[in-house]
Motif scaffolding. Structure first.
Motif, PDB file in Angstrom:
ATOM      1  N   GLU A  18       0.840  -1.012   0.035  1.00 31.80           N
ATOM      2  CA  GLU A  18      -0.024   0.011   0.038  1.00 31.80           C
ATOM      3  C   GLU A  18       0.891   1.110  -0.097  1.00 31.80           C
ATOM      4  OE1 GLU A  18      -2.768  -0.008   3.275  1.00 31.80           O
ATOM      5  OE2 GLU A  18      -3.964  -1.940   2.429  1.00 31.80           O
ATOM      6  N   ASP A  19       0.543   2.126  -0.953  1.00 37.12           N
ATOM      7  CA  ASP A  19       1.427   3.565  -0.930  1.00 37.12           C
ATOM      8  C   ASP A  19       2.716   3.141  -1.016  1.00 37.12           C
ATOM      9  OD1 ASP A  19      -1.211   4.696  -0.984  1.00 37.12           O
ATOM     10  OD2 ASP A  19      -1.146   4.908   1.202  1.00 37.12           O
ATOM     11  N   GLY A  20       3.219   2.153  -1.458  1.00 41.25           N
ATOM     12  CA  GLY A  20       4.593   1.981  -1.807  1.00 41.25           C
ATOM     13  C   GLY A  20       5.379   1.401  -0.711  1.00 41.25           C
ATOM     14  N   LEU A  21       4.473   0.838   0.251  1.00 39.10           N
ATOM     15  CA  LEU A  21       5.009   0.029   1.363  1.00 39.10           C
ATOM     16  C   LEU A  21       4.605  -1.337   1.366  1.00 39.10           C
ATOM     17  CD1 LEU A  21       4.891   2.647   4.683  1.00 39.10           C
ATOM     18  CD2 LEU A  21       6.973   1.759   3.354  1.00 39.10           C
ATOM     19  N   PRO A  22       5.425  -2.303   1.886  1.00 38.47           N
ATOM     20  CA  PRO A  22       4.769  -3.580   2.128  1.00 38.47           C
ATOM     21  C   PRO A  22       4.005  -3.440   3.393  1.00 38.47           C
ATOM     22  CG  PRO A  22       6.924  -3.525   2.931  1.00 38.47           C
ATOM     23  CD  PRO A  22       6.813  -2.072   2.341  1.00 38.47           C
ATOM     24  N   VAL A  23       2.832  -4.466   3.136  1.00 41.45           N
ATOM     25  CA  VAL A  23       1.769  -4.540   4.422  1.00 41.45           C
ATOM     26  C   VAL A  23       2.429  -5.863   4.891  1.00 41.45           C
ATOM     27  CG1 VAL A  23      -0.444  -5.228   5.179  1.00 41.45           C
ATOM     28  CG2 VAL A  23      -0.181  -3.720   3.144  1.00 41.45           C
ATOM     29  N   ILE A  24       2.791  -5.623   6.476  1.00 37.81           N
ATOM     30  CA  ILE A  24       3.306  -6.703   7.159  1.00 37.81           C
ATOM     31  C   ILE A  24       2.677  -6.788   8.557  1.00 37.81           C
ATOM     32  CG2 ILE A  24       5.615  -7.249   8.398  1.00 37.81           C
ATOM     33  CD1 ILE A  24       7.023  -5.298   6.686  1.00 37.81           C
TER      34      ILE A  24
END
Length: 537
Positions: A403-409
């Protein structure tokens, strides 16, 4: 209503002989003597903005006069905001308004408009407020209109003096000892009402009187700070000074002028430590001496700040209540006036402050996933992944999207999970909840501000058993199984429990002992700058 705010209880007793007409027709002249230097808030409204709000919203004459007089009393300074954002009083009233509207199933556009504004403000706590910003001007006056509407609609006409309502939010700074004396001597009738109707306020008032007397007698002399540890059985000249200090505030009942560190002094030191949030080991240390050296006038300011907070706190009826007092690092469960149990907690560290609010605990989640926030992923997880490609696997974490260039962790349930084996949910805008933790050693520290903002529990099993006590299927054995199953399970609480996250650095406990704690988030410091001409913070 299952629960009402303490100040609501107080206001209902205010001068019941007044009529509605008297309330409406008395006047409050504008107090031009309140200038920017002495005002409680550091930003002022343009009086024309108030008139424009009244005109644009076609406000009833009942409210028009009251709004004008409310701001006349303040010389048009903001009541609910400062340049730093929403004030403590603004936040406290909003939770009153939310609770009152929920009880009445409020759905009017009038309420919903304010709700949208407040949700925006509460989420963005870093915003700077300027008097020319139309959004904040409108929100400020809308809050005032709601405040007046709340009083007029919830209490019979004539029960409340308008002038008392107008100064419920402090108007201007004052000299510390003068303010303290006015409360102790009940020069202001509002303070008499608080003392007569609010037990917690009354207990604090009694101790305020004692500390005012200490100040009039010169307080206590500073103790020479030494980087030492002194235990029972030793004899030093410093011991004599410490005995004198503890005799003044009552921990040492009899003054002993010897230099011997005896049983009585050890007992007095442990009592002082316990009531000041210090491990009660009975040992004289530099940290203990620094705490004892806090001047009496600053302690009086601390009492006054917290007494002001008590005017806005939720009252105590027969309902269940969970209270977390952040500076005390303690969660307490009450049933009416009775304490059921309490436990140590860990709260947000500096920069990740735990937000103050009120909600209803309505869900328990066993064996929870930890869904990491974008900030934690960006600032902590990604740098760790760059240094160590096996970081996620070793910490039982997985990527579930982007999401928005960040991994969802997220971190899977299990022994390594940072939320432990259970978490407790209550609706809020801040992504704050209560949870277990594998880091148990932190509960042994005096200062327990270590989290990212959520609240870690020292005994989550005990809280889960209490919250689900009215749901027969959730036996202690089943709760234990669910906590250790490793499969996430949501449980709806049959009877949601009100939860308050509060900030009291001074209070009187059930044994009648005055307690002080450190101002870990500088909330006291902020209020002191608004309340006192001679702030010692």
């Amino acid at each position: 209503m299952n629960r009402i705010f303490a100040f609501g209880i107080i206001l209902i007793f205010l001068n019941a002989c007044r009529t509605k007409n008297e309330f409406e027709n008395t006047t409050t002249d504008r107090d031009y003597n309140i200038d920017k230097k002495q005002a409680f808030s550091d930003i002022f409204l343009d009086s024309l903005a108030v008139e424009k709000y009244i005109s644009d919203n076609s406000i009833d004459e009942d409210y028009t006069r009251s709004i004008r007089f409310f701001y006349n009393a303040r010389n048009y300074q903001f009541a609910w905001f400062s340049s730093k954002g929403l004030s403590e009083q603004g936040r406290s009233f909003w939770y009153l308004e939310q609770y009152n509207s929920a009880v009445k199933n409020e759905s009017s556009s009038f309420y919903q408009d304010l709700e949208k504004k407040m949700n925006r403000i509460l989420i963005d706590e870093t915003a700077t407020v300027v008097a020319s910003n139309k959004f904040y001007v409108k929100t400020e006056i809308t809050l005032t209109q709601h405040f007046i509407k709340y009083i007029l609609n919830n209490y019979q006409h004539g029960e409340i003096k308008r002038k008392e309502m107008e100064r419920f939010v402090p108007l201007k700074k004052g000299e510390t000892l003068y303010i303290a004396d006015s409360i102790v001597s009940k020069k202001h009738k509002s303070n008499k009402y608080f003392a007569d109707k609010n037990p917690a306020f009354k207990l604090m008032q009694n101790h305020l009187q004692k500390y005012l007397e200490f100040a009039r007698k010169g307080g206590w002399q500073p103790i020479e700070l030494k980087n030492i540890k002194i235990s029972k059985g030793e004899s030093l000249s410093l011991v004599k000074t410490i005995k004198s200090r503890l005799f003044i505030t009552g921990e040492l009942p009899l003054l002993d002028t010897s230099t011997n560190f005896d049983d009585n002094l050890e007992k007095a030191i442990k009592q002082y430590q316990s009531s000041h949030g210090i491990t009660a080991d009975g040992i004289i240390s530099k940290a203990l001496l620094e705490d004892m050296n806090i001047p009496v006038v600053k302690r009086i300011q601390q009492l006054l700040i917290n007494m002001d907070r008590m005017r806005w706190r939720l009252g105590e009826d027969d309902s269940n209540l969970i209270v977390i007092n952040i500076p005390a690092f303690v969660l307490r469960v009450n049933e009416g006036q009775k304490k059921i149990f309490e436990m140590p907690v860990v709260v947000g560290k500096e920069g990740h402050n735990t937000t103050l609010f009120t909600s209803m605990l309505n869900q328990v989640v066993f064996s929870p996933y930890w869904n990491l926030t974008p900030n934690i992923i960006k600032n902590e997880i990604l740098p760790s992944m760059q240094k160590d490609p096996g970081y996620l696997e070793r910490n039982n974490m997985e990527i579930t999207g982007n999401e928005d260039g960040l991994p969802v962790i997220r971190q899977l349930p299990g022994e390594k999970n940072s939320l432990g084996k259970v978490k407790f949910l209550f609706p809020n805008n801040f992504d704050i909840y209560l949870h277990d933790t594998p880091a148990k050693t932190l509960f042994n520290a005096d200062n327990r501000a270590y989290s990212h903002g959520c609240i870690r529990l020292s005994d989550p099993m005990k809280l889960a058993s209490y919250v689900l006590r009215n749901q027969a299927e959730w036996t202690p054995e089943k709760i234990g199984d669910a906590m250790n199953k490793g499969a996430e399970q949501y449980v709806q609480v049959k009877f949601p429990i009100q939860i308050q996250i509060t900030y009291f650095t001074a209070w009187v406990n059930e044994a009648g002992i005055l307690n002080f704690r450190n101002d870990i988030y500088d909330h006291d410091s902020d209020l002191a700058s608004k309340m006192f001409t001679n702030s010692l913070y």
